[in-house]
Motif scaffolding. Structure first.
Motif, PDB file in Angstrom:
ATOM      1  N   ASN A  24       0.812  -1.219   0.000  1.00 17.06           N
ATOM      2  CA  ASN A  24       0.000   0.000   0.000  1.00 17.06           C
ATOM      3  C   ASN A  24       0.843   1.267   0.000  1.00 17.06           C
ATOM      4  O   ASN A  24       0.322   2.351   0.247  1.00 17.06           O
ATOM      5  CB  ASN A  24      -0.931   0.015   1.217  1.00 17.06           C
ATOM      6  N   ASP A  25       2.117   1.156  -0.272  1.00 21.42           N
ATOM      7  CA  ASP A  25       3.025   2.300  -0.271  1.00 21.42           C
ATOM      8  C   ASP A  25       2.542   3.327  -1.294  1.00 21.42           C
ATOM      9  O   ASP A  25       2.462   3.041  -2.485  1.00 21.42           O
ATOM     10  CB  ASP A  25       4.436   1.833  -0.614  1.00 21.42           C
ATOM     11  N   PRO A  26       2.200   4.544  -0.849  1.00 22.55           N
ATOM     12  CA  PRO A  26       1.647   5.535  -1.781  1.00 22.55           C
ATOM     13  C   PRO A  26       2.674   6.048  -2.793  1.00 22.55           C
ATOM     14  O   PRO A  26       2.287   6.525  -3.850  1.00 22.55           O
ATOM     15  CB  PRO A  26       1.178   6.668  -0.863  1.00 22.55           C
ATOM     16  N   THR A  27       3.947   5.916  -2.494  1.00 24.61           N
ATOM     17  CA  THR A  27       4.953   6.441  -3.424  1.00 24.61           C
ATOM     18  C   THR A  27       5.045   5.611  -4.695  1.00 24.61           C
ATOM     19  O   THR A  27       5.646   6.060  -5.665  1.00 24.61           O
ATOM     20  CB  THR A  27       6.336   6.494  -2.757  1.00 24.61           C
ATOM     21  N   LYS A  28       4.441   4.442  -4.708  1.00 24.95           N
ATOM     22  CA  LYS A  28       4.488   3.592  -5.899  1.00 24.95           C
ATOM     23  C   LYS A  28       3.246   3.766  -6.776  1.00 24.95           C
ATOM     24  O   LYS A  28       3.209   3.262  -7.882  1.00 24.95           O
ATOM     25  CB  LYS A  28       4.628   2.124  -5.487  1.00 24.95           C
ATOM     26  N   ARG A  29       2.250   4.505  -6.287  1.00 29.61           N
ATOM     27  CA  ARG A  29       1.030   4.713  -7.078  1.00 29.61           C
ATOM     28  C   ARG A  29       1.215   5.903  -8.011  1.00 29.61           C
ATOM     29  O   ARG A  29       1.737   6.944  -7.602  1.00 29.61           O
ATOM     30  CB  ARG A  29      -0.160   4.975  -6.166  1.00 29.61           C
ATOM     31  N   PRO A  30       0.790   5.776  -9.263  1.00 32.65           N
ATOM     32  CA  PRO A  30       0.958   6.889 -10.207  1.00 32.65           C
ATOM     33  C   PRO A  30       0.172   8.141  -9.806  1.00 32.65           C
ATOM     34  O   PRO A  30       0.627   9.251 -10.026  1.00 32.65           O
ATOM     35  CB  PRO A  30       0.457   6.351 -11.534  1.00 32.65           C
ATOM     36  N   GLU A  31      -1.001   7.971  -9.170  1.00 31.44           N
ATOM     37  CA  GLU A  31      -1.790   9.134  -8.752  1.00 31.44           C
ATOM     38  C   GLU A  31      -1.026   9.942  -7.718  1.00 31.44           C
ATOM     39  O   GLU A  31      -1.019  11.174  -7.745  1.00 31.44           O
ATOM     40  CB  GLU A  31      -3.141   8.712  -8.150  1.00 31.44           C
ATOM     41  N   PHE A  32      -0.390   9.230  -6.801  1.00 32.31           N
ATOM     42  CA  PHE A  32       0.371   9.909  -5.753  1.00 32.31           C
ATOM     43  C   PHE A  32       1.550  10.656  -6.361  1.00 32.31           C
ATOM     44  O   PHE A  32       1.826  11.807  -5.988  1.00 32.31           O
ATOM     45  CB  PHE A  32       0.863   8.889  -4.713  1.00 32.31           C
ATOM     46  N   ILE A  33       2.217  10.029  -7.315  1.00 29.29           N
ATOM     47  CA  ILE A  33       3.365  10.673  -7.966  1.00 29.29           C
ATOM     48  C   ILE A  33       2.904  11.932  -8.697  1.00 29.29           C
ATOM     49  O   ILE A  33       3.556  12.980  -8.627  1.00 29.29           O
ATOM     50  CB  ILE A  33       4.061   9.679  -8.922  1.00 29.29           C
ATOM     51  N   GLN A  34       1.760  11.850  -9.375  1.00 30.33           N
ATOM     52  CA  GLN A  34       1.227  13.029 -10.067  1.00 30.33           C
ATOM     53  C   GLN A  34       0.863  14.132  -9.075  1.00 30.33           C
ATOM     54  O   GLN A  34       1.115  15.309  -9.319  1.00 30.33           O
ATOM     55  CB  GLN A  34       0.005  12.645 -10.899  1.00 30.33           C
ATOM     56  N   GLN A  35       0.278  13.745  -7.950  1.00 34.50           N
ATOM     57  CA  GLN A  35      -0.076  14.743  -6.931  1.00 34.50           C
ATOM     58  C   GLN A  35       1.179  15.429  -6.397  1.00 34.50           C
ATOM     59  O   GLN A  35       1.205  16.646  -6.211  1.00 34.50           O
ATOM     60  CB  GLN A  35      -0.814  14.080  -5.771  1.00 34.50           C
ATOM     61  N   GLN A  36       2.210  14.637  -6.152  1.00 36.85           N
ATOM     62  CA  GLN A  36       3.464  15.210  -5.646  1.00 36.85           C
ATOM     63  C   GLN A  36       4.060  16.180  -6.664  1.00 36.85           C
ATOM     64  O   GLN A  36       4.540  17.254  -6.301  1.00 36.85           O
ATOM     65  CB  GLN A  36       4.471  14.101  -5.317  1.00 36.85           C
ATOM     66  N   GLU A  37       4.040  15.795  -7.935  1.00 35.18           N
ATOM     67  CA  GLU A  37       4.575  16.684  -8.975  1.00 35.18           C
ATOM     68  C   GLU A  37       3.756  17.965  -9.068  1.00 35.18           C
ATOM     69  O   GLU A  37       4.305  19.050  -9.227  1.00 35.18           O
ATOM     70  CB  GLU A  37       4.598  15.963 -10.321  1.00 35.18           C
ATOM     71  N   ALA A  38       2.434  17.841  -8.941  1.00 38.74           N
ATOM     72  CA  ALA A  38       1.566  19.020  -8.967  1.00 38.74           C
ATOM     73  C   ALA A  38       1.861  19.923  -7.772  1.00 38.74           C
ATOM     74  O   ALA A  38       1.912  21.154  -7.905  1.00 38.74           O
ATOM     75  CB  ALA A  38       0.101  18.603  -8.971  1.00 38.74           C
ATOM     76  N   ARG A  39       2.083  19.327  -6.608  1.00 34.49           N
ATOM     77  CA  ARG A  39       2.421  20.121  -5.414  1.00 34.49           C
ATOM     78  C   ARG A  39       3.753  20.838  -5.588  1.00 34.49           C
ATOM     79  O   ARG A  39       3.893  22.008  -5.225  1.00 34.49           O
ATOM     80  CB  ARG A  39       2.486  19.223  -4.179  1.00 34.49           C
ATOM     81  N   ARG A  40       4.725  20.108  -6.139  1.00 36.19           N
ATOM     82  CA  ARG A  40       6.044  20.732  -6.371  1.00 36.19           C
ATOM     83  C   ARG A  40       5.913  21.896  -7.350  1.00 36.19           C
ATOM     84  O   ARG A  40       6.509  22.956  -7.148  1.00 36.19           O
ATOM     85  CB  ARG A  40       7.023  19.700  -6.909  1.00 36.19           C
ATOM     86  N   ALA A  41       5.135  21.703  -8.415  1.00 32.24           N
ATOM     87  CA  ALA A  41       4.945  22.775  -9.401  1.00 32.24           C
ATOM     88  C   ALA A  41       4.233  23.965  -8.765  1.00 32.24           C
ATOM     89  O   ALA A  41       4.605  25.120  -9.005  1.00 32.24           O
ATOM     90  CB  ALA A  41       4.149  22.255 -10.588  1.00 32.24           C
ATOM     91  N   ALA A  42       3.222  23.695  -7.945  1.00 27.09           N
ATOM     92  CA  ALA A  42       2.496  24.782  -7.276  1.00 27.09           C
ATOM     93  C   ALA A  42       3.417  25.525  -6.312  1.00 27.09           C
ATOM     94  O   ALA A  42       3.383  26.759  -6.232  1.00 27.09           O
ATOM     95  CB  ALA A  42       1.285  24.219  -6.525  1.00 27.09           C
ATOM     96  N   ASN A  43       4.249  24.784  -5.581  1.00 22.71           N
ATOM     97  CA  ASN A  43       5.193  25.421  -4.665  1.00 22.71           C
ATOM     98  C   ASN A  43       6.195  26.279  -5.420  1.00 22.71           C
ATOM     99  O   ASN A  43       6.522  27.387  -4.990  1.00 22.71           O
ATOM    100  CB  ASN A  43       5.928  24.377  -3.822  1.00 22.71           C
ATOM    101  N   ALA A  44       6.685  25.764  -6.537  1.00 21.11           N
ATOM    102  CA  ALA A  44       7.648  26.531  -7.335  1.00 21.11           C
ATOM    103  C   ALA A  44       6.991  27.802  -7.863  1.00 21.11           C
ATOM    104  O   ALA A  44       7.604  28.877  -7.836  1.00 21.11           O
ATOM    105  CB  ALA A  44       8.174  25.677  -8.485  1.00 21.11           C
ATOM    106  N   GLU A  45       5.753  27.699  -8.326  1.00 16.11           N
ATOM    107  CA  GLU A  45       5.029  28.872  -8.826  1.00 16.11           C
ATOM    108  C   GLU A  45       4.800  29.882  -7.703  1.00 16.11           C
ATOM    109  O   GLU A  45       4.965  31.086  -7.885  1.00 16.11           O
ATOM    110  CB  GLU A  45       3.689  28.436  -9.434  1.00 16.11           C
ATOM    111  N   ARG A  46       4.426  29.382  -6.528  1.00 20.61           N
ATOM    112  CA  ARG A  46       4.198  30.256  -5.368  1.00 20.61           C
ATOM    113  C   ARG A  46       5.483  30.983  -4.987  1.00 20.61           C
ATOM    114  O   ARG A  46       5.477  32.191  -4.724  1.00 20.61           O
ATOM    115  CB  ARG A  46       3.692  29.420  -4.193  1.00 20.61           C
ATOM    116  N   GLU A  47       6.596  30.263  -4.975  1.00 23.03           N
ATOM    117  CA  GLU A  47       7.882  30.884  -4.642  1.00 23.03           C
ATOM    118  C   GLU A  47       8.284  31.902  -5.702  1.00 23.03           C
ATOM    119  O   GLU A  47       8.816  32.968  -5.374  1.00 23.03           O
ATOM    120  CB  GLU A  47       8.955  29.812  -4.492  1.00 23.03           C
ATOM    121  N   ARG A  48       8.007  31.606  -6.971  1.00 26.13           N
ATOM    122  CA  ARG A  48       8.350  32.538  -8.045  1.00 26.13           C
ATOM    123  C   ARG A  48       7.542  33.829  -7.899  1.00 26.13           C
ATOM    124  O   ARG A  48       8.073  34.934  -8.001  1.00 26.13           O
ATOM    125  CB  ARG A  48       8.073  31.901  -9.409  1.00 26.13           C
TER     126      ARG A  48
END
Length: 115
Positions: A29-53
């Motif tokens: 059940n490790d969430p890091t292996k699910r593609p949805e979780f990976i997409q969510q993490q990438e979306a969060r990283r992109a949102a954080n980068a945009e917020r910092e910019r």
């Protein structure tokens, strides 16, 4: 010992098996292996980068506005000081003219008395 009682070794092995099974379920059940979780993490990283910019951009704009305000204030202060200096020079010139007029009047009065 009774037949229904389990030995210490049996209990330990059952405990180890349960622990191993729980660990395998957690790994499955490790969430890091699910593609949805990976997409969510990438979306969060992109949102954080945009917020910092945006924050950096906002900070740069605020800094530029503060520098502009400081330059305008310095220019206004310089203009005020120049105006005050000109007014002081004009007052001094007017006083000098008045002094000279008074001196000339005294001189003329003295000349008028001596004739």
């Amino acid at each position: 010992m009774k037949a229904r009682e389990t030995s210490l070794q049996d209990r330990l092995s059952a405990s180890n098996e349960a622990r191993r099974a729980q660990l395998e379920r957690a790994r499955a059940n490790d969430p890091t292996k699910r593609p949805e979780f990976i997409q969510q993490q990438e979306a969060r990283r992109a949102a954080n980068a945009e917020r910092e910019r945006k924050a950096a951009e906002r900070k740069a704009l605020e800094k530029a506005a503060a520098e502009k305000a400081a330059a305008e204030k310095a220019a206004a202060d310089a203009e005020r000081q120049a105006r005050e200096a000109a007014e002081a020079a004009a007052r001094e010139a007017a006083l000098e003219i008045e002094r000279k007029a008074a001196r000339d009047a005294r001189y003329a009065a003295r000349k008028g008395r001596s004739k």
